[in-house]
Scaffold this active site. Structure first.
Site, mmCIF file in Angstrom:
data_model
loop_
_atom_site.group_PDB
_atom_site.id
_atom_site.type_symbol
_atom_site.label_atom_id
_atom_site.label_comp_id
_atom_site.label_asym_id
_atom_site.label_seq_id
_atom_site.Cartn_x
_atom_site.Cartn_y
_atom_site.Cartn_z
ATOM 1 N N ASP A 1 -0.408 1.998 7.387
ATOM 2 C CA ASP A 1 0.630 1.088 6.893
ATOM 3 C C ASP A 1 2.031 1.689 6.962
ATOM 4 O OD1 ASP A 1 -1.335 -0.774 6.420
ATOM 5 O OD2 ASP A 1 -1.649 -0.160 4.349
ATOM 6 N N HIS B 1 0.791 -1.236 0.000
ATOM 7 C CA HIS B 1 0.000 0.000 0.000
ATOM 8 C C HIS B 1 0.823 1.287 0.000
ATOM 9 C CE1 HIS B 1 -3.493 -2.509 1.877
ATOM 10 N NE2 HIS B 1 -3.442 -2.651 0.560
#
Length: 371
Positions: free
Chosen positions: A303, A208
């Protein structure tokens, strides 16, 4: 079984619906600050006098009937055999703090996915040491679905994993027992030796941030795009590979072996190729997934702000250099306009593991329950 699911987002609704369709007594809880899906699911069941209904399509298909849907945590978890906590990293502490007020000894909790030390954070919120067997807290390496809510009380599951779902427990000696509880809904679950393996196996931190950072202009632009099909190119793939190589090095140095991100993607059924570019852009399991439309999104805030920061701290303990991860943290901080390291919420210190060496880290989470 009686199962409570804490969290009414995409993943929480998928877990609740799937468990209900497998014949379990399922209760869905979320905080009053998140009323939208709770109200919609409850309204969908009101005409039939049931707690709630979720209509699902795709890999999980059917009309899932829930026995309770609401904001009363004590009611949701009463006499449960299993509790799933399904939420982003930043919500784990809040759910743990709330559950501490109603928890009873002998319960099993699964943080799904654990992502960035979720089981450790939840156990700490309960006021328990990682190895305390009073309450078993497990975590999965990933969410077992690629899914999206498509409307009120409606969910589409692009893919449900039948393999490549890894689980570890606190204490680690309880993992097999946890797998038995999950087995009928998730028969492909695989036991890992400790939660550092599940932390490191989480692929979100590899995929991501790289895709998002190299598509910033498109994310902030007026036109949407498909995150994987249009967002992953050869250059993006090379950045993902560089991050993954550092992650694999950390795992090897700690003695907690993991699989590469493409290898797991093939095992899970998302992908048919094992590389870092076309494997993602042509992956059957990622088709049609739209990109986020804001930078203030968990692909960066979670993330990177939780995931990559925790991985670089593990790297320091293991003596592994992570120049690419460090650069991503620095650049994403600049893009977001705030120092993610300075404001980090998930660190070894925050998990009560600060100052420990490699062997001490592993010992802290591998304590076996008393016979």
């Amino acid at each position: 079984m009686k199962i409570a699911v804490l969290g009414s987002g995409n993943g929480g609704c998928a877990v609740a619906a799937d468990c209900a369709l497998h014949g379990h007594d399922v209760r869905l809880f979320d905080f009053e600050a998140f009323p939208e899906q709770i109200a919609a699911i409850r309204a969908a069941g009101a005409s039939e006098g049931v707690g709630g209904v979720i209509q699902t399509t795709g890999d999980v298909d059917g009309r899932a009937v829930l026995t309770y849907v609401g904001h009363d945590l004590a009611r949701a978890v009463a006499d449960t055999d299993l509790v799933y906590v399904v939420a982003p990293s930043y919500a784990t502490q809040a759910f743990g703090d709330a559950y501490r007020e109603v928890v009873k000894p002998g319960r099993h909790v699964v943080v799904c996915p654990g992502t960035n030390g979720g089981a450790l954070a939840f156990k700490q919120a309960l006021g328990l040491e990682p190895g305390d067997p009073t309450v078993v807290v497990s975590e999965t390496s990933t969410l077992p679905y690629a899914c999206r809510l498509t409307g009120p009380a409606r969910l589409h599951v692009f893919l449900k994993l039948d393999d490549g779902l890894f689980l570890a427990s606190l204490p680690s000696g309880s993992a097999e027992e946890a797998c038995d509880l999950l087995g009928d809904v998730y028969p492909g679950v695989i036991v890992y030796q400790n939660v550092f393996q599940t932390i490191l196996q989480n692929g979100n931190n590899v995929i991501h941030p790289a895709v998002s950072l190299l598509n910033v202009a498109r994310i902030e632009g007026p036109d949407g795009f498909l995150f994987y099909e249009e967002g992953v190119t050869q250059g993006v793939g090379r950045l993902m590979q560089a991050v993954d190589q550092e992650r694999l090095a950390i795992a090897e140095a700690l003695g907690t072996p993991i699989l590469s991100e493409p290898a797991v993607g093939v095992q899970q059924g998302y992908m048919t190729e094992e590389n870092y570019d076309t494997a993602y852009s042509r992956a059957p399991g990622f088709l049609g997934i739209e990109a986020q439309t804001t930078l203030e999104h968990r692909y960066l805030t979670e993330d990177v702000g939780y995931g990559l920061i925790l991985l670089t701290e593990l790297a320091q303990v293991a003596g592994v250099a992570t120049p690419v991860m460090d650069a991503l943290i620095t650049v994403v901080s600049a893009v977001l306009g705030r120092d993610l390291r300075q404001n980090a919420q998930r660190t070894l210190d925050s998990l009560g593991l600060g100052g420990l060496g490699p062997s001490e880290l592993l010992a802290a989470v591998e304590v076996r329950p008393s016979p």
